[in-house]
Design a protein around this motif. Sequence first.
Motif, PDB file in Angstrom:
ATOM      1  N   UNK A   1     -36.318-106.657  -2.326  1.00 21.87           N
ATOM      2  CA  UNK A   1     -35.624-106.147  -1.825  1.00 21.87           C
ATOM      3  C   UNK A   1     -34.619-105.962  -3.082  1.00 21.87           C
ATOM      4  N   UNK A   2     -34.540-106.440  -3.357  1.00 20.41           N
ATOM      5  CA  UNK A   2     -33.908-106.184  -4.668  1.00 20.41           C
ATOM      6  C   UNK A   2     -34.215-104.674  -5.297  1.00 20.41           C
ATOM      7  N   UNK A   3     -34.904-104.623  -5.925  1.00 18.22           N
ATOM      8  CA  UNK A   3     -35.796-103.563  -6.636  1.00 18.22           C
ATOM      9  C   UNK A   3     -35.072-102.305  -5.638  1.00 18.22           C
ATOM     10  N   UNK A   4     -35.486-102.360  -4.287  1.00 18.83           N
ATOM     11  CA  UNK A   4     -35.483-101.521  -2.960  1.00 18.83           C
ATOM     12  C   UNK A   4     -33.476-100.621  -3.525  1.00 18.83           C
ATOM     13  N   UNK A   5     -33.028-101.851  -3.536  1.00 15.10           N
ATOM     14  CA  UNK A   5     -31.812-101.830  -3.063  1.00 15.10           C
ATOM     15  C   UNK A   5     -31.395-101.400  -4.644  1.00 15.10           C
ATOM     16  N   UNK A   6     -31.365-101.568  -5.579  1.00 17.66           N
ATOM     17  CA  UNK A   6     -30.946-101.185  -7.029  1.00 17.66           C
ATOM     18  C   UNK A   6     -31.307 -99.921  -7.176  1.00 17.66           C
ATOM     19  N   UNK A   7     -32.359 -99.484  -6.259  1.00 15.36           N
ATOM     20  CA  UNK A   7     -32.359 -97.195  -6.742  1.00 15.36           C
ATOM     21  C   UNK A   7     -31.335 -96.770  -5.683  1.00 15.36           C
ATOM     22  N   UNK A   8     -30.803 -97.334  -4.906  1.00 17.23           N
ATOM     23  CA  UNK A   8     -29.987 -97.146  -3.968  1.00 17.23           C
ATOM     24  C   UNK A   8     -28.493 -97.125  -3.581  1.00 17.23           C
ATOM     25  N   UNK A   9     -28.100 -98.186  -4.525  1.00 16.04           N
ATOM     26  CA  UNK A   9     -26.759 -98.671  -4.296  1.00 16.04           C
ATOM     27  C   UNK A   9     -26.003 -98.991  -5.989  1.00 16.04           C
ATOM     28  N   UNK A  10     -24.646 -98.713  -5.645  1.00 17.34           N
ATOM     29  CA  UNK A  10     -23.897 -99.197  -7.253  1.00 17.34           C
ATOM     30  C   UNK A  10     -24.053-100.028  -7.742  1.00 17.34           C
ATOM     31  N   UNK A  11     -23.955-101.619  -7.013  1.00 22.85           N
ATOM     32  CA  UNK A  11     -23.887-102.813  -7.819  1.00 22.85           C
ATOM     33  C   UNK A  11     -25.314-103.986  -6.513  1.00 22.85           C
ATOM     34  N   UNK A  12     -25.838-104.373  -7.099  1.00 23.66           N
ATOM     35  CA  UNK A  12     -26.131-105.540  -6.752  1.00 23.66           C
ATOM     36  C   UNK A  12     -25.976-106.796  -7.077  1.00 23.66           C
ATOM     37  N   UNK A  13     -25.763-108.179  -6.061  1.00 25.50           N
ATOM     38  CA  UNK A  13     -25.622-109.077  -6.320  1.00 25.50           C
ATOM     39  C   UNK A  13     -26.467-110.394  -5.930  1.00 25.50           C
ATOM     40  N   UNK A  14     -27.326-111.146  -6.426  1.00 32.69           N
ATOM     41  CA  UNK A  14     -28.759-111.749  -5.556  1.00 32.69           C
ATOM     42  C   UNK A  14     -28.318-113.056  -5.969  1.00 32.69           C
ATOM     43  N   UNK A  15     -28.843-113.623  -4.755  1.00 33.49           N
ATOM     44  CA  UNK A  15     -28.260-115.076  -5.209  1.00 33.49           C
ATOM     45  C   UNK A  15     -29.609-115.938  -5.284  1.00 33.49           C
ATOM     46  N   UNK A  16     -30.428-116.780  -5.787  1.00 39.83           N
ATOM     47  CA  UNK A  16     -31.763-116.924  -5.797  1.00 39.83           C
ATOM     48  C   UNK A  16     -31.883-118.631  -5.700  1.00 39.83           C
ATOM     49  N   UNK A  17     -32.201-119.205  -5.323  1.00 39.93           N
ATOM     50  CA  UNK A  17     -32.641-120.386  -5.744  1.00 39.93           C
ATOM     51  C   UNK A  17     -33.758-121.274  -6.472  1.00 39.93           C
ATOM     52  N   UNK A  18     -34.513-120.184  -6.062  1.00 44.12           N
ATOM     53  CA  UNK A  18     -36.283-120.381  -7.087  1.00 44.12           C
ATOM     54  C   UNK A  18     -36.128-120.142  -8.955  1.00 44.12           C
ATOM     55  N   UNK A  19     -36.169-121.534  -9.537  1.00 45.14           N
ATOM     56  CA  UNK A  19     -36.034-120.983 -10.812  1.00 45.14           C
ATOM     57  C   UNK A  19     -37.069-120.181 -11.000  1.00 45.14           C
ATOM     58  N   UNK A  20     -38.356-120.386 -10.229  1.00 48.99           N
ATOM     59  CA  UNK A  20     -39.376-119.780 -11.025  1.00 48.99           C
ATOM     60  C   UNK A  20     -39.564-118.616 -10.571  1.00 48.99           C
ATOM     61  N   UNK A  21     -39.023-117.800  -9.462  1.00 53.46           N
ATOM     62  CA  UNK A  21     -39.149-117.071  -8.907  1.00 53.46           C
ATOM     63  C   UNK A  21     -38.199-116.312  -9.685  1.00 53.46           C
ATOM     64  N   UNK A  22     -36.865-116.825  -9.655  1.00 55.41           N
ATOM     65  CA  UNK A  22     -35.315-116.078 -10.019  1.00 55.41           C
ATOM     66  C   UNK A  22     -35.966-115.251 -11.825  1.00 55.41           C
ATOM     67  N   UNK A  23     -37.017-115.777 -12.652  1.00 54.75           N
ATOM     68  CA  UNK A  23     -37.476-115.730 -13.741  1.00 54.75           C
ATOM     69  C   UNK A  23     -38.087-114.486 -12.934  1.00 54.75           C
ATOM     70  N   UNK A  24     -39.168-114.610 -12.858  1.00 53.82           N
ATOM     71  CA  UNK A  24     -40.407-113.355 -12.116  1.00 53.82           C
ATOM     72  C   UNK A  24     -39.325-112.035 -11.777  1.00 53.82           C
TER      73      UNK A  24
END
Length: 149
Positions: A77-100
């Motif tokens: 979803x973050x990648x989808x939003x990044x292509x369509x809007x001015x700015x995206x702020x994502x809040x992630x709890x999982x350090x491994x997923x955050x890194x990926x």
Amino acid sequence: MRQLMRLSMNQISRICLSLLSNPGYISRYLTESVLNRKSRRKPLDLELPWFPYAAIDFLHAYLDPDMNVCEYGCGGSTLLFSERVKAVYAIEANPKWFTSVSQRLKENSVSNVRIGLCPFDLEDVAKFKKSDYVHAIPDDESDVIVVDG
């Protein structure tokens, strides 16, 4: 077939019911879900959110380049939003997923996304209520807020 065996009967029933209710999504489901399992491509690889197709279609029509999006949980979803809007702020709890996801954003040269890593512990509800995760929504206005975490 092995992939289908990993799904519960409840999951298979929900998928079938959804596709029968929305036959226009059958070829899309086969292409994006079933066939891509053979190549082991994940929604992050496909740059797709874990949303129903109707929600994805709505977002394609609704989003515009002047919008700001805040989302709990990051990924396709973050990648989808990044292509369509001015700015995206994502809040992630999982350090491994955050890194990926951060790595994928870097590989794609995405510059309009910030991800806040905010791990939390659900064992203590009082601490969770005070956690950075709960209070991570930025002060600036968001046009869309997605809770997918």
